[in-house]
Design a protein around this motif. Structure first.
Motif, PDB file in Angstrom:
ATOM      1  N   MET B 384      -8.105  55.524  38.723  1.00  0.00           N
ATOM      2  CA  MET B 384      -7.556  56.872  38.490  1.00  0.00           C
ATOM      3  C   MET B 384      -6.414  57.174  39.457  1.00  0.00           C
ATOM      4  O   MET B 384      -5.340  57.633  39.063  1.00  0.00           O
ATOM      5  N   THR B 385      -6.656  56.925  40.742  1.00  0.00           N
ATOM      6  CA  THR B 385      -5.589  57.152  41.718  1.00  0.00           C
ATOM      7  C   THR B 385      -4.348  56.344  41.334  1.00  0.00           C
ATOM      8  O   THR B 385      -3.222  56.844  41.394  1.00  0.00           O
ATOM      9  N   GLY B 386      -4.598  55.089  40.915  1.00  0.00           N
ATOM     10  CA  GLY B 386      -3.478  54.239  40.546  1.00  0.00           C
ATOM     11  C   GLY B 386      -2.693  54.803  39.386  1.00  0.00           C
ATOM     12  O   GLY B 386      -1.462  54.890  39.431  1.00  0.00           O
ATOM     13  N   LEU B 387      -3.410  55.246  38.348  1.00  0.00           N
ATOM     14  CA  LEU B 387      -2.731  55.796  37.179  1.00  0.00           C
ATOM     15  C   LEU B 387      -1.906  57.029  37.569  1.00  0.00           C
ATOM     16  O   LEU B 387      -0.747  57.173  37.176  1.00  0.00           O
ATOM     17  N   LEU B 388      -2.522  57.911  38.389  1.00  0.00           N
ATOM     18  CA  LEU B 388      -1.820  59.145  38.735  1.00  0.00           C
ATOM     19  C   LEU B 388      -0.636  58.858  39.648  1.00  0.00           C
ATOM     20  O   LEU B 388       0.428  59.480  39.521  1.00  0.00           O
ATOM     21  N   PHE B 389      -0.793  57.900  40.556  1.00  0.00           N
ATOM     22  CA  PHE B 389       0.342  57.529  41.410  1.00  0.00           C
ATOM     23  C   PHE B 389       1.463  56.934  40.543  1.00  0.00           C
ATOM     24  O   PHE B 389       2.642  57.168  40.801  1.00  0.00           O
ATOM     25  N   LEU B 390       1.066  56.193  39.517  1.00  0.00           N
ATOM     26  CA  LEU B 390       2.070  55.620  38.608  1.00  0.00           C
ATOM     27  C   LEU B 390       2.844  56.728  37.895  1.00  0.00           C
ATOM     28  O   LEU B 390       4.072  56.663  37.773  1.00  0.00           O
ATOM     29  N   VAL B 391       2.121  57.758  37.446  1.00  0.00           N
ATOM     30  CA  VAL B 391       2.809  58.878  36.787  1.00  0.00           C
ATOM     31  C   VAL B 391       3.826  59.499  37.749  1.00  0.00           C
ATOM     32  O   VAL B 391       4.986  59.739  37.396  1.00  0.00           O
ATOM     33  N   GLY B 392       3.395  59.711  38.993  1.00  0.00           N
ATOM     34  CA  GLY B 392       4.321  60.270  39.984  1.00  0.00           C
ATOM     35  C   GLY B 392       5.504  59.354  40.210  1.00  0.00           C
ATOM     36  O   GLY B 392       6.648  59.821  40.337  1.00  0.00           O
ATOM     37  N   SER B 393       5.267  58.041  40.257  1.00  0.00           N
ATOM     38  CA  SER B 393       6.365  57.099  40.498  1.00  0.00           C
ATOM     39  C   SER B 393       7.370  57.126  39.357  1.00  0.00           C
ATOM     40  O   SER B 393       8.580  57.097  39.585  1.00  0.00           O
ATOM     41  N   VAL B 394       6.863  57.168  38.118  1.00  0.00           N
ATOM     42  CA  VAL B 394       7.782  57.206  36.971  1.00  0.00           C
ATOM     43  C   VAL B 394       8.580  58.504  37.005  1.00  0.00           C
ATOM     44  O   VAL B 394       9.794  58.521  36.763  1.00  0.00           O
ATOM     45  N   ALA B 395       7.892  59.606  37.357  1.00  0.00           N
ATOM     46  CA  ALA B 395       8.579  60.899  37.365  1.00  0.00           C
ATOM     47  C   ALA B 395       9.676  60.919  38.420  1.00  0.00           C
ATOM     48  O   ALA B 395      10.793  61.361  38.157  1.00  0.00           O
ATOM     49  N   ILE B 396       9.379  60.413  39.608  1.00  0.00           N
ATOM     50  CA  ILE B 396      10.370  60.509  40.692  1.00  0.00           C
ATOM     51  C   ILE B 396      11.503  59.517  40.466  1.00  0.00           C
ATOM     52  O   ILE B 396      12.601  59.702  40.977  1.00  0.00           O
ATOM     53  N   SER B 397      11.252  58.463  39.670  1.00  0.00           N
ATOM     54  CA  SER B 397      12.318  57.501  39.392  1.00  0.00           C
ATOM     55  C   SER B 397      13.257  57.994  38.304  1.00  0.00           C
ATOM     56  O   SER B 397      14.115  57.235  37.858  1.00  0.00           O
ATOM     57  N   ALA B 398      13.099  59.229  37.857  1.00  0.00           N
ATOM     58  CA  ALA B 398      13.972  59.824  36.839  1.00  0.00           C
ATOM     59  C   ALA B 398      13.975  59.012  35.559  1.00  0.00           C
ATOM     60  O   ALA B 398      15.023  58.629  35.052  1.00  0.00           O
ATOM     61  N   LEU B 399      12.763  58.693  35.061  1.00  0.00           N
ATOM     62  CA  LEU B 399      12.672  57.965  33.804  1.00  0.00           C
ATOM     63  C   LEU B 399      12.112  58.885  32.731  1.00  0.00           C
ATOM     64  O   LEU B 399      11.178  59.643  32.996  1.00  0.00           O
ATOM     65  N   PRO B 400      12.693  58.854  31.523  1.00  0.00           N
ATOM     66  CA  PRO B 400      12.131  59.675  30.464  1.00  0.00           C
ATOM     67  C   PRO B 400      10.788  59.112  30.027  1.00  0.00           C
ATOM     68  O   PRO B 400      10.577  57.911  30.154  1.00  0.00           O
TER      69      PRO B 400
END
Lengths: 321, 674
Positions: B384-400
């Motif tokens: 779960m932590t991994g999935l949520l950290f991944l969401v944050g990483s995609v968001a901060i990388s400015a990816l649609p």
């Protein structure tokens, strides 16, 4: 009236989605065939990529023991993002139903999403090859993406829009003429397209020599249906870049929105012809040039970035003259 | 019952936070103390957030003001809430509520809760007070309140040498920033001492002084937000605090600084001049690029996040600079677009940076490690932590289709409007800024591929990482809420653009076209033929085509799967040390950018043939800002201190003659200028 245009839009959009999906392996096969012929080899049949794909999807997928769930869903994400991006670049007609949902910047960013996840998948199994591929891909991407954004700026400033269908329309109009900025943008776009599609001289799509791989190293652990999707996504990406260059710089033959059926059919024929010419040029270029060292790639892409930047700067400056 | 305004509610809530702090001092050492303290701050932040949201949506044009009999006797303590303050209250209390919720779970592992619990509510109160303050004295007092409370939190684990150094650098830089702001407000108040914001707004500032005030405001708020070269404290101090406080400092406190800058330049300083944009754009672009390059070179995961905060602050300042440039030239629609992009990114950054710091805190809880080189394989152990950290990483990388992309897309659209700017300085600067923005976005993606890939993917590199377990539910819920908000803000940006429209209206005099009326919730900055983006559709398309592909292949071809050892080109090595590490991942980028930005040097020591010793690669990076700016200043201060030290050891006659000399001098000055 609205209903017919809606139906037109839907049918054009759907046929474009299927067309890019169907044509992309053929394009890959064509480039391979022409390269082989230029090297005086027989080469694989044109339809070989289709056979490879079918064979791969039928096989069982082998996944490394250390891989996580991410490894298994990345191929679908990469394929979906690339397909959506390819479906939004006008190929034979500009009247795409959903062209307003994503402009050129979004299309580029979608490819960026695909690459982000592919680079993660390269690191997931925890092998040195996956890491080397992801790390080099990240380096290439950090240079290619800004170059691409600069090219978009140039095009958008000329056309007054980042919508591809509008840009194509403006490029078709007689008022554009020859511009230095556009020439720079074209050269830069070709350089970026070569780098992004892992072609010679940046990367070699046919290599499995450890130290020369970039893209192939990232996907080394994939097999079966996962590999098929990634290969298909790579073909789609090549097709997308060809379509992009064709749509912006040689937009002749694109069927305008609301045109009758035969114009669309002509559009398809012209598009296939464009792809053939582009595939030939790519194969000839790749045959003539040697692969460069990894650390020469920044210079190569830096040139694209500077060209794009100069093109933008020229347009900024010339606006007041 | 009286009809309460958001201002009354927030003031009472600030009082409640201060009372919570006092209670926390009394009960701080108890094991259960985190429940009442974080529970109270969660409730209070939630209340303020809800009331501010209602204020922003229901009555954005209304400003409530009140004067309390505190502070300077002749003006009292002025408090006021308007659309701008309400927007930032939402951002700050949303982050604060998430941090409190996370703290409920995370706080269990805190070794010294009595050092965290009392200061946490004080810190929240300080930030809320800055946003409400409507006179210079209250503003500066609240600002210092916020700084000192966060300093105390940075010093929670003061037993570690690094944290003490971080605290020292932080307090010096914070004092410097407050000094700059003090001077800025002094100049705006004028000789009559009109310290109330209303007075400053009414009489304005002369153009010459305005430039000086702008420079001071940039120094004062920039030192808190982390603008290069005032950023040196940030990557030291933010990681030193407990993780939920790191999230507050990085995701939320930097936004208070942005608020201060907007309040001074767009509201108090009078009509905007175009050249104000030049230093702001320049500082923003340099900050964004240098911040993300530094983030790429770090191995401590919290430090990566702190440097990435610097990058995002740079992006926000670039957008604000564009807004200043357009506003100064009367291009209202473009200014509204740039300002919307800035405010949208403020919200987005507070969401995903808090999420990522919570994730880093979860990793710290599970493994006790912050060094990425000793992590790896956590996605299998902490899904779960991994999935949520991944969401944050995609968001901060400015990816649609996540939220970071939506705001950066608006920034790029604003840049595309700038050829119409008449000034040559801007014409030459803005394309370069655009290029650096694009570079920063691409580097951010590489940075978060590295951060997520090294920490969560691959095989574990240490026993701690091998034995990691998922963290508690409350922490996960806090992260999940932020991740869902990131997704929502990404797929329906139109709602947020319309919600900030009153703020933009108040600051620039106009707003972006109403977005929620556009079909399918697209966003259309200027006109549909020009540019439009629909996050919802892009999200649906990707989800649909991925599911379609999965369905078709599993149904029609093969769905068999076999687990086997890794292939690795035929030479698999069981040792996890053969994986790529954080340093080796960054090596190509270090070779491309490091020579210029960090004077990177790599020394390879190869043993002679026959010598059994291992080969060694030594990498040296220089922090040029520190070496070129701070070290000379420190040396100068030391030399001066050395000189002045002599004054301590004079005889009484010398002291008396010095006093006499000074008296004569002062009398002379009086005689010449009565």
């Amino acid at each position: 009236m609205i209903e017919t245009s809606l139906i037109d839009g839907i049918s054009i959009q759907l046929s474009q989605m299927l067309l890019v999906l169907a044509l992309s392996p053929l394009l890959t096969g064509l480039v391979r065939k022409i390269k082989a012929r230029l090297l005086r080899r027989q080469g694989p049949p044109l339809l070989q990529p289709y056979r490879d794909l079918i064979r791969l999807v039928r096989k069982e997928a082998i996944v490394a023991e250390s891989a996580s769930w991410l490894f298994r869903i990345v191929p679908y994400i990469v394929f979906a993002a690339t397909w959506v991006a390819a479906a939004l670049v006008p190929t034979f007609a500009t009247g795409l139903l959903f062209s307003w949902s994503a402009d050129l910047i979004v299309i580029i960013a979608l490819l960026g999403s695909a690459r982000f996840f592919l680079a993660l998948a390269g690191m997931d199994v925890g092998t040195s090859f996956g890491g080397i591929g992801s790390s080099r891909e990240a380096m290439i991407a950090t240079l290619a993406e800004p170059a691409l954004i600069m090219i978009v700026f140039t095009l958008a400033l000329v056309a007054g829009s980042t919508q591809l269908s509008t840009i194509a329309g403006i490029m078709l109009s007689p008022g554009v003429g020859l511009r230095v900025s556009l020439g720079m943008a074209l050269i830069a776009l070709v350089i970026v397209a070569i780098a992004e599609n892992a072609r010679i001289p940046v990367d070699n799509p046919a290599t499995h020599l450890e130290l020369t791989m970039v893209h192939e190293a990232m996907v080394l652990e994939y097999s079966g249906r996962h590999l098929a999707l990634i290969e298909l996504a790579a073909s789609l990406k090549l097709l997308l870049y060809f379509s992009l260059i064709a749509c912006v710089f040689v937009p002749w033959g694109l069927a305008p929105a609301g045109a009758p059926l035969h114009v669309h059919l002509i559009g398809v024929a012209v598009y296939v012809a464009k792809l053939g010419v582009a595939g030939f040029l790519l194969a000839a270029f790749e045959t003539m040039i040697a692969k460069m060292r990894v650390f020469r790639v920044p210079d190569f892409l830096g040139a694209a970035f500077m060209l794009g930047f100069l093109g933008t700067l020229l347009l900024f400056v010339s606006r007041s003259l | 019952m009286k009809n309460w305004s958001a201002l009354d509610v927030t003031l009472w809530c600030i009082l409640a936070l201060l009372i919570t702090a006092v209670v926390a001092i009394a009960i701080g050492r108890a094991r259960w103390a985190r429940w009442p303290v974080y529970g109270a701050s969660l409730t209070i932040s939630g209340t303020v957030c809800a009331y501010s949201l209602v204020h922003l949506i229901a009555q954005p044009a209304v400003a409530w003001a009140t004067v309390l009999p505190l502070g300077l006797p002749w003006i009292g303590a002025n408090f006021r809430i308007d659309a701008l303050a309400a927007f930032f209250l939402i951002v700050i209390n949303l982050g604060a509520a998430a941090a409190s919720l996370y703290g409920l779970g995370y706080g269990r592992h805190e070794s010294a809760p009595e050092r965290v619990l009392p200061f946490f509510p004080v810190f929240l109160a300080g930030m809320n007070m800055v946003l409400l303050a409507a006179d210079a004295f209250t503003f500066l007092l609240s600002w210092e309140f916020m700084s000192l409370a966060s300093w105390a939190l940075v010093m929670t684990h003061h037993q570690e040498e690094d944290n003490r150094k971080a605290g020292y650098v932080y307090i010096v830089m914070a004092s410097f920033g407050t000094l700059a702001l003090l001077l800025a407000f002094g100049l705006m108040a004028g000789p009559e001492g009109g310290y109330a914001f209303a007075t400053m707004r009414a009489h304005g500032t002369s153009p010459g002084l305005a430039g000086l005030v702008l420079a001071l405001a940039l120094l004062g708020t920039g030192s808190k937000a982390g603008l290069v070269p005032l950023h040196v404290w940030l990557p030291l101090a933010h990681p030193a605090a407990p993780s939920h406080v790191s999230a507050l400092m990085s995701g939320v406190m930097t936004k208070v600084a942005i608020y201060g800058f907007i309040r001074i330049t767009f509201d108090l300083l009078g009509p905007v001049a175009w050249w104000w944009a030049v230093p702001v754009l320049f500082a923003g672009a340099v900050t964004a690029t240098l911040g993300v390059l530094s983030a790429l070179m770090q191995n401590d995961i919290k430090r990566v996040l702190a440097y990435s905060t610097i990058e995002n602050i740079g992006l926000i300042f670039v957008a604000l600079g564009l807004a200043l440039a357009f506003q100064g030239n009367g291009m209202k629609a473009a200014a509204a677009l740039a300002m919307t992009a800035a405010l949208f990114h403020v919200l987005n950054h507070s969401l995903f940076k808090s999420l990522l710091f919570f994730g880093a805190g979860a990793v710290l809880t599970a493994t006790g490690e912050r060094q990425m080189e000793r992590l790896g394989g956590l996605l299998n152990r902490m899904p779960m932590t991994g999935l949520l950290f991944l969401v944050g990483s995609v968001a901060i990388s400015a990816l649609p289709p996540l939220n970071g992309f939506a705001s950066e897309w608006l920034m790029l659209q604003a840049i595309l409007l700038s050829p119409e700017l008449p000034q040559w300085a801007l014409k030459l600067l803005v394309p370069a800024v655009g290029a650096m923005l694009a570079l920063a976005a691409a580097l951010a993606a590489a940075c978060f591929v590295r951060a997520f890939g090294i920490s969560f993917l691959g095989r574990p590199r240490s026993d701690a990482a091998t034995g990691a377990h998922e963290v508690d539910r409350l922490s996960i819920v806090a992260m999940a809420i932020l991740a869902v908000l990131c997704l929502l803000a990404g797929i329906v940006p139109a709602v947020i653009i319309d919600a900030v429209a009153p703020v933009v209206q108040a600051l620039t005099g106009t707003r972006m076209p109403v977005q929620t009326d556009v079909a399918w919730l697209s966003i259309v900055p200027i006109a549909e033929s020009r540019s439009s983006y629909n996050g919802l559709l892009v999200f649906i398309f990707i989800a649909a085509s991925a599911s379609l592909a999965a369905f078709a292949i599993h149904r029609l071809a093969s769905d068999k799967l076999r687990r086997a050892p890794a292939w690795d080109c035929g030479f698999p090595d069981q040792n996890p040390a053969t994986q790529y590490t954080a340093d080796s991942f960054a090596q190509p980028l270090r070779r491309v950018f490091g020579g210029f930005a960090f004077r990177a040097q790599e020394d390879l020591h190869m043993p002679l043939p026959g010598d059994g010793s291992p080969a060694r690669l030594t990498v040296r990076l220089h922090d040029l800002v520190w070496e070129w700016i701070y070290e000379p200043v420190v040396r100068l201060v030391n030399v001066l201190a050395e000189r002045l030290n002599h004054l301590q050891f004079l005889t009484i006659r010398r002291y008396l003659s010095l006093v006499f000399g000074l008296l004569v001098l002062l009398l002379l000055i009086l005689a010449i200028r009565p």
